[in-house]
Design a protein around this motif. Structure first.
Motif, PDB file in Angstrom:
ATOM      1  N   MET A 111       0.947  -1.083  -0.027  1.00 59.14           N
ATOM      2  CA  MET A 111       0.169   0.161  -0.044  1.00 59.14           C
ATOM      3  C   MET A 111       0.834   1.157   0.043  1.00 59.14           C
ATOM      4  SD  MET A 111      -2.533   1.412   3.239  1.00 59.14           S
ATOM      5  CE  MET A 111      -3.689   0.081   2.893  1.00 59.14           C
ATOM      6  N   GLU A 112       0.783   2.225  -0.941  1.00 59.68           N
ATOM      7  CA  GLU A 112       1.444   3.522  -1.040  1.00 59.68           C
ATOM      8  C   GLU A 112       0.714   4.272   0.275  1.00 59.68           C
ATOM      9  OE1 GLU A 112       2.554   5.644  -4.788  1.00 59.68           O
ATOM     10  OE2 GLU A 112       0.917   6.758  -3.959  1.00 59.68           O
ATOM     11  N   LEU A 113       1.837   4.799   1.017  1.00 59.73           N
ATOM     12  CA  LEU A 113       1.449   5.846   2.229  1.00 59.73           C
ATOM     13  C   LEU A 113       1.696   7.085   1.775  1.00 59.73           C
ATOM     14  CD1 LEU A 113       2.355   3.733   5.248  1.00 59.73           C
ATOM     15  CD2 LEU A 113       0.187   3.748   3.743  1.00 59.73           C
ATOM     16  N   LEU A 114       2.690   7.288   0.864  1.00 59.94           N
ATOM     17  CA  LEU A 114       3.123   8.863   0.761  1.00 59.94           C
ATOM     18  C   LEU A 114       3.851   8.840  -0.718  1.00 59.94           C
ATOM     19  CD1 LEU A 114       3.943  11.749   1.357  1.00 59.94           C
ATOM     20  CD2 LEU A 114       6.223  10.750   2.101  1.00 59.94           C
ATOM     21  N   LYS A 115       3.115   9.687  -1.550  1.00 63.20           N
ATOM     22  CA  LYS A 115       3.475  10.074  -2.716  1.00 63.20           C
ATOM     23  C   LYS A 115       4.130  11.486  -2.862  1.00 63.20           C
ATOM     24  CE  LYS A 115       1.837  10.193  -7.728  1.00 63.20           C
ATOM     25  NZ  LYS A 115       0.674  10.271  -8.677  1.00 63.20           N
ATOM     26  N   VAL A 116       5.461  11.572  -3.603  1.00 62.91           N
ATOM     27  CA  VAL A 116       6.087  13.004  -3.613  1.00 62.91           C
ATOM     28  C   VAL A 116       6.477  12.970  -4.982  1.00 62.91           C
ATOM     29  CG1 VAL A 116       7.987  14.157  -2.883  1.00 62.91           C
ATOM     30  CG2 VAL A 116       6.980  12.504  -1.169  1.00 62.91           C
ATOM     31  N   ASN A 117       5.852  14.229  -5.211  1.00 57.34           N
ATOM     32  CA  ASN A 117       6.347  14.898  -6.764  1.00 57.34           C
ATOM     33  C   ASN A 117       6.609  16.256  -6.679  1.00 57.34           C
ATOM     34  OD1 ASN A 117       6.864  15.165  -9.439  1.00 57.34           O
ATOM     35  ND2 ASN A 117       4.607  15.077 -10.095  1.00 57.34           N
ATOM     36  N   ILE A 118       7.843  16.447  -6.355  1.00 56.16           N
ATOM     37  CA  ILE A 118       8.210  17.867  -6.140  1.00 56.16           C
ATOM     38  C   ILE A 118       8.814  18.420  -7.370  1.00 56.16           C
ATOM     39  CG2 ILE A 118       9.649  19.671  -4.828  1.00 56.16           C
ATOM     40  CD1 ILE A 118       9.644  17.499  -2.636  1.00 56.16           C
ATOM     41  N   GLU A 119       7.901  19.352  -8.224  1.00 53.28           N
ATOM     42  CA  GLU A 119       8.409  19.971  -9.315  1.00 53.28           C
ATOM     43  C   GLU A 119       9.557  21.141  -9.041  1.00 53.28           C
ATOM     44  OE1 GLU A 119       4.907  21.434 -11.260  1.00 53.28           O
ATOM     45  OE2 GLU A 119       4.238  19.271 -11.447  1.00 53.28           O
ATOM     46  N   GLN A 120       9.031  21.802  -8.265  1.00 50.21           N
ATOM     47  CA  GLN A 120      10.235  22.903  -7.813  1.00 50.21           C
ATOM     48  C   GLN A 120       9.883  22.954  -6.373  1.00 50.21           C
ATOM     49  OE1 GLN A 120      12.635  24.293  -9.871  1.00 50.21           O
ATOM     50  NE2 GLN A 120      11.691  23.483 -11.557  1.00 50.21           N
ATOM     51  N   ALA A 121      11.066  23.602  -5.541  1.00 50.43           N
ATOM     52  CA  ALA A 121      10.912  24.060  -3.997  1.00 50.43           C
ATOM     53  C   ALA A 121      11.685  24.675  -3.721  1.00 50.43           C
ATOM     54  CB  ALA A 121      10.712  22.771  -3.314  1.00 50.43           C
ATOM     55  N   GLY A 122      11.791  25.790  -3.024  1.00 52.67           N
ATOM     56  CA  GLY A 122      12.922  26.587  -2.476  1.00 52.67           C
ATOM     57  C   GLY A 122      12.302  27.781  -1.871  1.00 52.67           C
ATOM     58  N   TYR A 123      13.226  28.826  -1.502  1.00 51.96           N
ATOM     59  CA  TYR A 123      12.723  30.071  -0.731  1.00 51.96           C
ATOM     60  C   TYR A 123      12.678  31.189  -1.478  1.00 51.96           C
ATOM     61  CZ  TYR A 123      14.731  26.268   1.909  1.00 51.96           C
ATOM     62  OH  TYR A 123      14.938  24.985   2.670  1.00 51.96           O
ATOM     63  N   GLU A 124      11.865  32.267  -0.981  1.00 47.69           N
ATOM     64  CA  GLU A 124      11.730  33.575  -1.381  1.00 47.69           C
ATOM     65  C   GLU A 124      12.898  34.201  -1.915  1.00 47.69           C
ATOM     66  OE1 GLU A 124       9.054  34.381  -2.782  1.00 47.69           O
ATOM     67  OE2 GLU A 124       7.901  32.648  -2.045  1.00 47.69           O
ATOM     68  N   GLU A 125      13.958  34.264  -0.913  1.00 47.82           N
ATOM     69  CA  GLU A 125      15.095  34.912  -0.971  1.00 47.82           C
ATOM     70  C   GLU A 125      16.274  34.299  -1.602  1.00 47.82           C
ATOM     71  OE1 GLU A 125      15.301  32.510   2.884  1.00 47.82           O
ATOM     72  OE2 GLU A 125      13.860  33.842   1.676  1.00 47.82           O
ATOM     73  N   ARG A 126      16.062  32.767  -2.064  1.00 47.81           N
ATOM     74  CA  ARG A 126      17.077  32.062  -2.632  1.00 47.81           C
ATOM     75  C   ARG A 126      16.683  31.295  -3.931  1.00 47.81           C
ATOM     76  NH1 ARG A 126      18.522  27.945   1.844  1.00 47.81           N
ATOM     77  NH2 ARG A 126      19.766  26.977   0.184  1.00 47.81           N
ATOM     78  N   GLY A 127      15.546  31.513  -4.181  1.00 48.96           N
ATOM     79  CA  GLY A 127      14.991  30.780  -5.368  1.00 48.96           C
ATOM     80  C   GLY A 127      14.724  29.293  -5.175  1.00 48.96           C
ATOM     81  N   ASP A 128      14.742  28.587  -6.125  1.00 40.29           N
ATOM     82  CA  ASP A 128      14.492  27.201  -6.259  1.00 40.29           C
ATOM     83  C   ASP A 128      15.920  26.554  -5.786  1.00 40.29           C
ATOM     84  OD1 ASP A 128      11.610  27.442  -6.884  1.00 40.29           O
ATOM     85  OD2 ASP A 128      12.311  27.461  -9.078  1.00 40.29           O
ATOM     86  N   VAL A 129      15.537  25.482  -5.005  1.00 39.67           N
ATOM     87  CA  VAL A 129      16.725  24.625  -4.508  1.00 39.67           C
ATOM     88  C   VAL A 129      16.581  23.451  -5.010  1.00 39.67           C
ATOM     89  CG1 VAL A 129      17.901  23.789  -2.352  1.00 39.67           C
ATOM     90  CG2 VAL A 129      16.906  26.310  -2.430  1.00 39.67           C
ATOM     91  N   VAL A 130      15.362  22.854  -5.054  1.00 42.72           N
ATOM     92  CA  VAL A 130      15.266  21.402  -5.282  1.00 42.72           C
ATOM     93  C   VAL A 130      14.279  21.573  -6.663  1.00 42.72           C
ATOM     94  CG1 VAL A 130      13.899  19.161  -4.742  1.00 42.72           C
ATOM     95  CG2 VAL A 130      15.524  20.493  -3.295  1.00 42.72           C
ATOM     96  N   SER A 131      14.516  20.545  -7.684  1.00 40.87           N
ATOM     97  CA  SER A 131      13.909  20.239  -8.942  1.00 40.87           C
ATOM     98  C   SER A 131      13.775  18.985  -9.017  1.00 40.87           C
ATOM     99  CB  SER A 131      14.708  20.939 -10.237  1.00 40.87           C
ATOM    100  OG  SER A 131      14.762  22.307  -9.887  1.00 40.87           O
ATOM    101  N   ASN A 132      12.276  18.353  -9.615  1.00 41.24           N
ATOM    102  CA  ASN A 132      12.262  17.169 -10.211  1.00 41.24           C
ATOM    103  C   ASN A 132      12.706  16.039  -9.243  1.00 41.24           C
ATOM    104  OD1 ASN A 132      11.159  18.412 -12.423  1.00 41.24           O
ATOM    105  ND2 ASN A 132      13.027  18.514 -13.389  1.00 41.24           N
ATOM    106  N   VAL A 133      12.021  16.001  -7.865  1.00 34.99           N
ATOM    107  CA  VAL A 133      12.382  15.041  -6.973  1.00 34.99           C
ATOM    108  C   VAL A 133      10.839  14.076  -6.724  1.00 34.99           C
ATOM    109  CG1 VAL A 133      12.717  14.321  -4.635  1.00 34.99           C
ATOM    110  CG2 VAL A 133      13.997  16.178  -5.741  1.00 34.99           C
ATOM    111  N   ALA A 134      10.782  12.992  -7.294  1.00 34.99           N
ATOM    112  CA  ALA A 134       9.799  12.250  -7.153  1.00 34.99           C
ATOM    113  C   ALA A 134      10.075  10.975  -6.731  1.00 34.99           C
ATOM    114  CB  ALA A 134       9.033  12.055  -8.696  1.00 34.99           C
ATOM    115  N   PHE A 135       8.973  10.268  -5.564  1.00 37.45           N
ATOM    116  CA  PHE A 135       9.027   8.812  -5.243  1.00 37.45           C
ATOM    117  C   PHE A 135       8.011   8.670  -4.275  1.00 37.45           C
ATOM    118  CE2 PHE A 135      11.225  11.945  -1.858  1.00 37.45           C
ATOM    119  CZ  PHE A 135      10.510  11.553  -1.143  1.00 37.45           C
ATOM    120  N   SER A 136       7.857   7.519  -3.888  1.00 32.44           N
ATOM    121  CA  SER A 136       6.792   7.186  -3.126  1.00 32.44           C
ATOM    122  C   SER A 136       7.192   6.083  -2.037  1.00 32.44           C
ATOM    123  CB  SER A 136       5.699   6.430  -3.825  1.00 32.44           C
ATOM    124  OG  SER A 136       6.068   5.159  -4.381  1.00 32.44           O
ATOM    125  N   LEU A 137       6.502   6.353  -0.828  1.00 31.41           N
ATOM    126  CA  LEU A 137       6.703   5.188   0.109  1.00 31.41           C
ATOM    127  C   LEU A 137       5.821   4.213   0.342  1.00 31.41           C
ATOM    128  CD1 LEU A 137       7.957   7.605   3.131  1.00 31.41           C
ATOM    129  CD2 LEU A 137       9.246   6.415   1.318  1.00 31.41           C
TER     130      LEU A 137
END
Length: 232
Positions: A1-27
């Motif tokens: 059974m899948e308990l967590l699905k993660v598909n992060i296209e972009q993530a970051g901070y207002e002052e620094r911009g995007d830090v992470v791109s295209n991180v996808a996995f499931s638990l």
């Protein structure tokens, strides 16, 4: 059974911009996944995005377990100076709506397991770093969520406490919980994790079990430590 699905296209901070791109996995239920990478690779940003702590995030995060619940155990203890250990546990139980009897049984069990029963009425400010880390572990395990997100759990723990943590994690996996664990302790991660997500520069450079990681770096007999240094 899948308990967590993660598909992060972009993530970051207002002052620094995007830090992470295209991180996808499931638990999946019962699975322990290691999130590894050098300092600055994007592990903390990935965790913050999963927890919904970043405004600058695009993609999809879905907790789909029976309860839809998770516990986060941070790298650095976050405790109230004026509360005893037991009062911390009571506060967490009240926040999660845990019944009195269930709370007392679970709290007593965890205090005994992590050898802190003698300190239940002491202020946590008097604790050593290792004891404070144990408190964070107990708080995380208190409610038996579907998913655990654990950040560098071995820091400050002596060998006995590390064994207690590993035993507890194994028990939770048998119960059906899934665990995402960020760690730099690669020899332990190699022994206990089902699969790995290796980040570098905010992107996934390898993903899967140890055999997949070895294939990614072209080193069929390598340890996780050797693969880590070859890919980052």
């Amino acid at each position: 059974m899948e308990l967590l699905k993660v598909n992060i296209e972009q993530a970051g901070y207002e002052e620094r911009g995007d830090v992470v791109s295209n991180v996808a996995f499931s638990l999946e239920a019962g699975q322990l996944v290691g999130l590894i990478g050098p300092n600055g690779a994007g592990k903390s940003t990935t965790i913050k995005a999963i927890l919904g702590l970043l405004k600058r995030t695009s993609g999809e995060i879905v907790f789909s377990g029976p309860q839809g619940t998770y516990a986060y155990i941070p790298e650095h203890p976050i405790l109230y100076e004026e509360l005893t250990l037991w009062e911390h546990l009571e506060l967490a139980a009240a926040a999660y709506g845990l019944g009195e009897q269930a709370f007392r049984e679970r709290a007593g069990e965890l205090l005994a397991q992590f050898r802190l029963s003698h300190a239940r009425d002491q202020l946590t400010t008097s604790f050593s770093k290792g004891m404070q880390q144990k408190v964070m572990l107990i708080l995380g395990f208190l409610t038996k969520p579907d998913v655990y997100i654990v950040d560098e759990p071995f820091i400050g723990l002596d060998p006995k406490a590390t064994r207690e943590l590993l035993d507890t994690l194994n028990g939770e996996r048998k119960r059906g919980a899934a665990i995402l664990m960020s760690t730099h302790v690669l020899d332990t991660a190699e022994r206990i994790c089902d699969s790995f997500i290796l980040l570098d520069g905010g992107r996934t450079v390898a993903q899967g079990d140890l055999e997949h990681i070895r294939q990614a770096c072209g080193m069929p007999e390598a340890t996780l430590f050797e693969c880590f240094h070859a890919l980052t």
